[in-house]
Design a protein around this motif. Sequence first.
Motif, PDB file in Angstrom:
ATOM      1  N   MET A 141       8.768 -41.059  -9.517  1.00 19.80           N
ATOM      2  CA  MET A 141       7.371 -41.413  -9.790  1.00 19.80           C
ATOM      3  C   MET A 141       6.441 -40.948  -8.666  1.00 19.80           C
ATOM      4  O   MET A 141       5.342 -40.456  -8.894  1.00 19.80           O
ATOM      5  CB  MET A 141       7.264 -42.939  -9.968  1.00 19.80           C
ATOM      6  N   ALA A 142       6.916 -41.118  -7.430  1.00 22.27           N
ATOM      7  CA  ALA A 142       6.094 -40.735  -6.281  1.00 22.27           C
ATOM      8  C   ALA A 142       5.783 -39.237  -6.297  1.00 22.27           C
ATOM      9  O   ALA A 142       4.658 -38.820  -5.993  1.00 22.27           O
ATOM     10  CB  ALA A 142       6.791 -41.126  -4.975  1.00 22.27           C
ATOM     11  N   VAL A 143       6.790 -38.434  -6.634  1.00 21.49           N
ATOM     12  CA  VAL A 143       6.580 -36.978  -6.668  1.00 21.49           C
ATOM     13  C   VAL A 143       5.590 -36.617  -7.774  1.00 21.49           C
ATOM     14  O   VAL A 143       4.744 -35.731  -7.609  1.00 21.49           O
ATOM     15  CB  VAL A 143       7.919 -36.249  -6.883  1.00 21.49           C
TER      16      VAL A 143
ATOM     17  N   ALA B 100       4.059 -41.614   2.951  1.00 18.30           N
ATOM     18  CA  ALA B 100       3.594 -42.985   2.732  1.00 18.30           C
ATOM     19  C   ALA B 100       3.650 -43.343   1.253  1.00 18.30           C
ATOM     20  O   ALA B 100       3.982 -44.486   0.885  1.00 18.30           O
ATOM     21  CB  ALA B 100       2.171 -43.138   3.265  1.00 18.30           C
ATOM     22  N   LEU B 101       3.335 -42.384   0.409  1.00 16.44           N
ATOM     23  CA  LEU B 101       3.371 -42.614  -1.034  1.00 16.44           C
ATOM     24  C   LEU B 101       4.798 -42.910  -1.501  1.00 16.44           C
ATOM     25  O   LEU B 101       5.040 -43.871  -2.249  1.00 16.44           O
ATOM     26  CB  LEU B 101       2.828 -41.382  -1.756  1.00 16.44           C
TER      27      LEU B 101
ATOM     28  N   PHE C 227       6.359 -46.619  -3.030  1.00 10.01           N
ATOM     29  CA  PHE C 227       7.076 -46.798  -4.297  1.00 10.01           C
ATOM     30  C   PHE C 227       8.475 -47.352  -4.064  1.00 10.01           C
ATOM     31  O   PHE C 227       9.037 -48.006  -4.946  1.00 10.01           O
ATOM     32  CB  PHE C 227       7.144 -45.474  -5.059  1.00 10.01           C
ATOM     33  N   GLN C 228       9.032 -47.134  -2.885  1.00  6.62           N
ATOM     34  CA  GLN C 228      10.317 -47.739  -2.566  1.00  6.62           C
ATOM     35  C   GLN C 228      10.179 -49.253  -2.402  1.00  6.62           C
ATOM     36  O   GLN C 228      11.087 -50.010  -2.728  1.00  6.62           O
ATOM     37  CB  GLN C 228      10.893 -47.124  -1.283  1.00  6.62           C
ATOM     38  N   ILE C 229       9.006 -49.689  -1.904  1.00  7.41           N
ATOM     39  CA  ILE C 229       8.755 -51.116  -1.728  1.00  7.41           C
ATOM     40  C   ILE C 229       8.571 -51.802  -3.073  1.00  7.41           C
ATOM     41  O   ILE C 229       9.107 -52.877  -3.341  1.00  7.41           O
ATOM     42  CB  ILE C 229       7.514 -51.345  -0.839  1.00  7.41           C
ATOM     43  N   GLY C 230       7.779 -51.161  -3.977  1.00  6.25           N
ATOM     44  CA  GLY C 230       7.549 -51.761  -5.285  1.00  6.25           C
ATOM     45  C   GLY C 230       6.477 -51.010  -6.047  1.00  6.25           C
ATOM     46  O   GLY C 230       5.695 -50.252  -5.467  1.00  6.25           O
ATOM     47  N   GLY C 231       6.438 -51.245  -7.370  1.00  9.05           N
ATOM     48  CA  GLY C 231       5.486 -50.530  -8.211  1.00  9.05           C
ATOM     49  C   GLY C 231       4.042 -50.847  -7.893  1.00  9.05           C
ATOM     50  O   GLY C 231       3.179 -49.965  -7.920  1.00  9.05           O
TER      51      GLY C 231
END
Length: 256
Positions: A1-3, A133-134, A138-142
């Motif tokens: 999702m981040a990419v 950072a992005l 997303f690793q932390i949460g949506g």
Amino acid sequence: MAVFVALGAFLMTLFGGWTAQRVTDRRHLVLGLAGGLMLGVVGLDLLPEAMHAAGQEVFGVPQALLLFVGGFLVAHLVERLLAVRQASHGADPKESEALDGHDGHAHAHERVPQVGLTAAAAMVGHSLMDGIALGAAFQIGGGMGAAVALAVVAHDFADGFNTYTLTSLYGNDRRKAVMMLVADAVAPVVGAASTLLFTLPEELLGSYLGFFGGALLYLAAAEILPEAHHEHPARSTVLCTVVGVAFIWLVVGIAG
């Protein structure tokens, strides 16, 4: 999702550079807006994030603020050293005479294209960190990822605008300006993809943001804004600067 979100940042960066290129006949307005965007990014986005991530005190002063001042001084020293080096290799006599007069400021910028490339490279580094950072968000949460995504995509317009403006302002040709713009657009995609391989410590990220913020503030306050008002000290230029700051404030407010 981040990419995937980083691809949106890629497009916004290119759009920002395209906008800067298309309004060359209103150069003073471009520079006024760029100065406002840079000031807003530093004061309302980079520095607060740096203080939050690297706020530990070093001899009574937060680490992020020390690096902020250090970034400002390094940017100043780099510009002065490059200017001296360029002069030592010989300068156009007419330009040398102009440096003693009121018009010297603009000519000095044109004679030191390395400053523009260095500043643009710093913008590319910042965009790379945006992507990192992005991915980390997303690793932390949506929810965290969505908030950071909005901020990154929106202010990457400013990054593209500033990258093209900084490169061309110091006398680099269009090819180099476009090259740096493309590098700046690709950087957040690379940064976001890299988070699949490692996690960046929060303190290191904050330290970088503080240092970069100081360098960016120097370019905005000591170079971009004075140049914007050099030949066109109009209220419209000031208005563009205020609009640039307000845009970043809006982005930060929405993301918060």
